[in-house]
Write an enzyme that holds these catalytic residues in place. Structure first.
Site, PDB file in Angstrom:
ATOM      1  N   ALA A 214       0.858  -1.183   0.000  1.00  0.00           N
ATOM      2  CA  ALA A 214       0.000   0.000   0.000  1.00  0.00           C
ATOM      3  C   ALA A 214       0.893   1.232   0.000  1.00  0.00           C
ATOM      4  O   ALA A 214       2.034   1.176   0.463  1.00  0.00           O
ATOM      5  CB  ALA A 214      -0.874  -0.008   1.251  1.00  0.00           C
TER       6      ALA A 214
ATOM      7  N   GLY B 136       0.513  -5.090   0.792  1.00  0.00           N
ATOM      8  CA  GLY B 136      -0.655  -5.175  -0.088  1.00  0.00           C
ATOM      9  C   GLY B 136      -0.324  -5.785  -1.441  1.00  0.00           C
ATOM     10  O   GLY B 136      -1.203  -6.344  -2.117  1.00  0.00           O
TER      11      GLY B 136
ATOM     12  N   GLU C 283      -0.483  -9.379  -0.816  1.00  0.00           N
ATOM     13  CA  GLU C 283      -1.896  -9.742  -0.652  1.00  0.00           C
ATOM     14  C   GLU C 283      -2.607  -9.772  -2.007  1.00  0.00           C
ATOM     15  O   GLU C 283      -3.505 -10.588  -2.229  1.00  0.00           O
ATOM     16  CB  GLU C 283      -2.573  -8.765   0.320  1.00  0.00           C
ATOM     17  CG  GLU C 283      -2.041  -8.959   1.738  1.00  0.00           C
ATOM     18  CD  GLU C 283      -2.445  -7.864   2.691  1.00  0.00           C
ATOM     19  OE1 GLU C 283      -2.215  -6.676   2.367  1.00  0.00           O
ATOM     20  OE2 GLU C 283      -2.990  -8.171   3.768  1.00  0.00           O
TER      21      GLU C 283
ATOM     22  N   GLU D 115       4.244  -5.272   7.305  1.00  0.00           N
ATOM     23  CA  GLU D 115       3.402  -4.289   8.006  1.00  0.00           C
ATOM     24  C   GLU D 115       3.778  -4.145   9.475  1.00  0.00           C
ATOM     25  O   GLU D 115       3.671  -3.066  10.061  1.00  0.00           O
ATOM     26  CB  GLU D 115       1.918  -4.694   7.909  1.00  0.00           C
ATOM     27  CG  GLU D 115       1.310  -4.577   6.519  1.00  0.00           C
ATOM     28  CD  GLU D 115       1.449  -5.834   5.678  1.00  0.00           C
ATOM     29  OE1 GLU D 115       2.301  -6.706   6.010  1.00  0.00           O
ATOM     30  OE2 GLU D 115       0.715  -5.945   4.690  1.00  0.00           O
TER      31      GLU D 115
END
Ligand code: COA
Length: 258
Positions: free
Chosen positions: A65, A109, A112, A132
């Site tokens: 992200a 992300g 993911e 993270e």
């Protein structure tokens, strides 16, 4: 739509979606996520039968992200953002096979997003992980769930709690990626796989993807019942008639996706 953050190429029934923010290691900001969702909707209607996703610039698949968007954001605003339609679910629900071509950093992300794809092929030099924890947060794009289902609780726990990165070979050893190859062979490997899938019946591919996905969502009885329904649904296609006929005529089937 004119895209600013992604590139979309279509040829020979295979579409390639490239995240194109190399200066930010292809980090996913809101604009990029919106463009990915738009592209997926567009590709759903297109003739392409297989989708490959990758990152531009040679250094990253997706470095997670966009951390810039976290700064100063309240929990409530973040919750609103995460309640919107999400790229992870959209790619998982996408009715065609999606291959992640992991050509560099595949983090947070980005990992993911790769986890929501159907098949992952990595460069052996790629670096994968859920870092993270190093930002004082946890994976929020499905990492705690999809990674755990894919590699088991012990390995998922280790990756998520430590935030350590592993290379493509190690990712292959734990079943996180299907294959790891030298970077100069990555595109050839992925495109050969995409071409192989593109020769199958798109209807059968769709039914198969849906059936396999059910395995991690339902109990065994529900999953077996769903498989039976999807098997019978595949029976209703012209492609099934063509596939069976081609077998007896000892020729390659020509699937029309009907
Ligand atoms: N969000 C926002 N910006 C990011 C980013 C991310 N996830 N990942 C990289 N960038 C930016 C950097 O801030 C830098 O921007 P700048 O040139 O304006 O300073 C640029 O991309 C290049 O990054 P840099 O760190 O210089 O490249 P590198 O090749 O040395 O290292 C990474 C690459 C991916 C290892 C490193 O950038 C990194 O650790 N990124 C964060 C990964 C992460 O924690 N992801 C999970 C987010 S929840």
């Amino acid at each position: 739509m004119q895209y600013q953050n992604i590139l979309l190429q279509q040829s020979d029934r295979v579409a390639v979606l490239t995240i194109n923010r190399p200066e930010k290691r292809n980090a996913l900001n809101q604009a990029t996520r919106d463009e990915i969702l738009h592209a997926l909707d567009h590709l759903q209607q297109s003739d392409s039968r297989v989708l490959v996703v990758t990152g531009a610039g040679g250094k990253a698949f997706i470095a997670g992200a966009d951390i810039g968007e976290f700064e100063g954001r309240t929990a409530l605003t973040q919750r609103e953002v995460m309640k919107q339609r999400r790229i992870f679910d959209a790619v998982e629900e996408f009715p065609k096979p999606v291959i992640a071509m992991i050509n560099g950093f595949c983090l947070g992300g980005g990992m993911e997003f790769a986890l929501a794809c159907d098949i992952r092929i990595a460069a052996d030099s790629a670096k994968l992980g859920q870092p993270e924890i190093n930002l004082g947060i946890i994976p929020g794009g499905g990492g705690t769930q999809r990674l755990t289902r894919l590699v088991g609780e012990g390995k998922a726990m280790e990756l998520i709690l430590t935030g350590d990165l592993i290379d493509g070979n190690e990712a292959k050893a734990i079943g996180l990626v299907n294959d790891a190859v030298p970077i100069d062979q990555l595109q050839t490997r992925v495109m050969a796989l995409a071409a192989k899938l593109a020769e199958k019946s798109p209807i059968a591919l769709r039914m198969a993807k849906e059936a396999v996905k059910t395995a991690s969502r339902a109990n065994l009885r529900e999953g077996l019942d769903r498989e039976t329904d999807l098997f019978c649904l595949a029976f209703s296609s012209e492609d099934k008639v063509e596939g069976v006929r081609a077998f007896f005529e000892k020729r390659k089937p020509d699937y029309k996706g009907r």
